[in-house]
Design a protein around this motif. Structure first.
Motif, short mmCIF file in Angstrom:
data_model
loop_
_atom_site.label_atom_id
_atom_site.label_comp_id
_atom_site.label_asym_id
_atom_site.label_seq_id
_atom_site.Cartn_x
_atom_site.Cartn_y
_atom_site.Cartn_z
N ALA A 1 -2.64 16.80 -5.94
CA ALA A 1 -2.55 16.03 -5.01
C ALA A 1 -1.16 16.07 -4.09
O ALA A 1 -1.22 16.08 -2.89
N ALA A 2 -0.29 16.36 -4.71
CA ALA A 2 1.08 16.68 -4.06
C ALA A 2 1.10 18.01 -3.06
O ALA A 2 1.83 18.02 -1.96
N LEU A 3 0.37 19.00 -3.71
CA LEU A 3 0.32 20.12 -2.87
C LEU A 3 -0.52 20.01 -1.48
O LEU A 3 0.05 20.42 -0.53
N LYS A 4 -1.53 19.07 -1.58
CA LYS A 4 -2.25 18.86 -0.43
C LYS A 4 -1.56 17.98 0.74
O LYS A 4 -1.57 18.38 1.85
N LYS A 5 -0.81 17.33 0.13
CA LYS A 5 0.41 16.54 0.89
C LYS A 5 1.20 17.51 1.79
O LYS A 5 1.69 17.34 2.87
N GLY A 6 2.14 18.43 1.00
CA GLY A 6 2.66 19.35 1.26
C GLY A 6 4.10 18.72 1.74
O GLY A 6 4.52 17.74 1.31
N ASN A 7 5.03 19.44 2.22
CA ASN A 7 6.44 18.94 2.83
C ASN A 7 6.13 18.98 4.36
O ASN A 7 5.33 18.98 4.99
N HIS A 8 7.35 18.49 4.84
CA HIS A 8 7.46 18.21 6.22
C HIS A 8 7.17 19.55 7.27
O HIS A 8 6.81 19.42 8.21
N PHE A 9 7.29 20.73 6.54
CA PHE A 9 7.12 21.75 7.28
C PHE A 9 5.95 22.59 7.14
O PHE A 9 5.50 23.51 8.06
N THR A 10 4.85 22.02 6.24
CA THR A 10 3.65 22.66 5.96
C THR A 10 2.57 22.00 6.34
O THR A 10 2.80 20.75 6.74
N HIS A 11 1.56 22.55 6.34
CA HIS A 11 0.16 22.10 6.80
C HIS A 11 -0.92 22.69 6.01
O HIS A 11 -1.35 23.66 6.16
N VAL A 12 -1.16 21.99 4.91
CA VAL A 12 -2.34 22.69 4.07
C VAL A 12 -3.76 22.28 4.59
O VAL A 12 -4.16 21.04 4.74
N HIS A 13 -4.57 23.33 4.85
CA HIS A 13 -5.66 23.08 5.60
C HIS A 13 -6.82 22.81 4.23
O HIS A 13 -8.14 22.17 4.30
N HIS A 14 -6.71 23.66 3.26
CA HIS A 14 -7.77 23.87 2.26
C HIS A 14 -7.21 24.40 0.92
O HIS A 14 -6.37 25.45 0.96
#
Length: 90
Positions: free
Chosen positions: A59-72
């Protein structure tokens, strides 16, 4: 019982500190394993922990940080290897 998912993370996840974010997030959730960049622009993660730890970690990985954008995040089960830490592989 511990789980060992292999995660293939796609999106804006290279060149933005995602591996370090994954390592810090793993530490926050007591998850062991490794993370590495792949040639296709995705990031691979082998994570190990309890179902509760895995749910919170993913769940935390899906949110990512300010610089990332997780698509899938594609998840498959792999054999449990009893890692004692979470490392960045190069």
């Amino acid at each position: 019982m511990k789980q060992a998912p292999y995660l293939m993370v796609s999106g804006k996840v290279q060149g933005v500190g995602f591996r370090y974010f994954a390592q810090m997030t793993a530490a926050d959730h007591s998850v062991s394993g490794w993370v590495k960049n792949l040639d296709n622009g995705a990031v691979a993660i082998h994570a190990e922990g309890t179902p509760e730890q895995m749910n919170a970690f993913i769940a935390a990985l899906k949110k990512g940080n300010h610089f990332t954008h997780v698509h899938h995040i594609e998840e498959t089960s792999v054999p449990y290897e009893s890692f004692t830490s979470f490392r960045i592989q190069y």
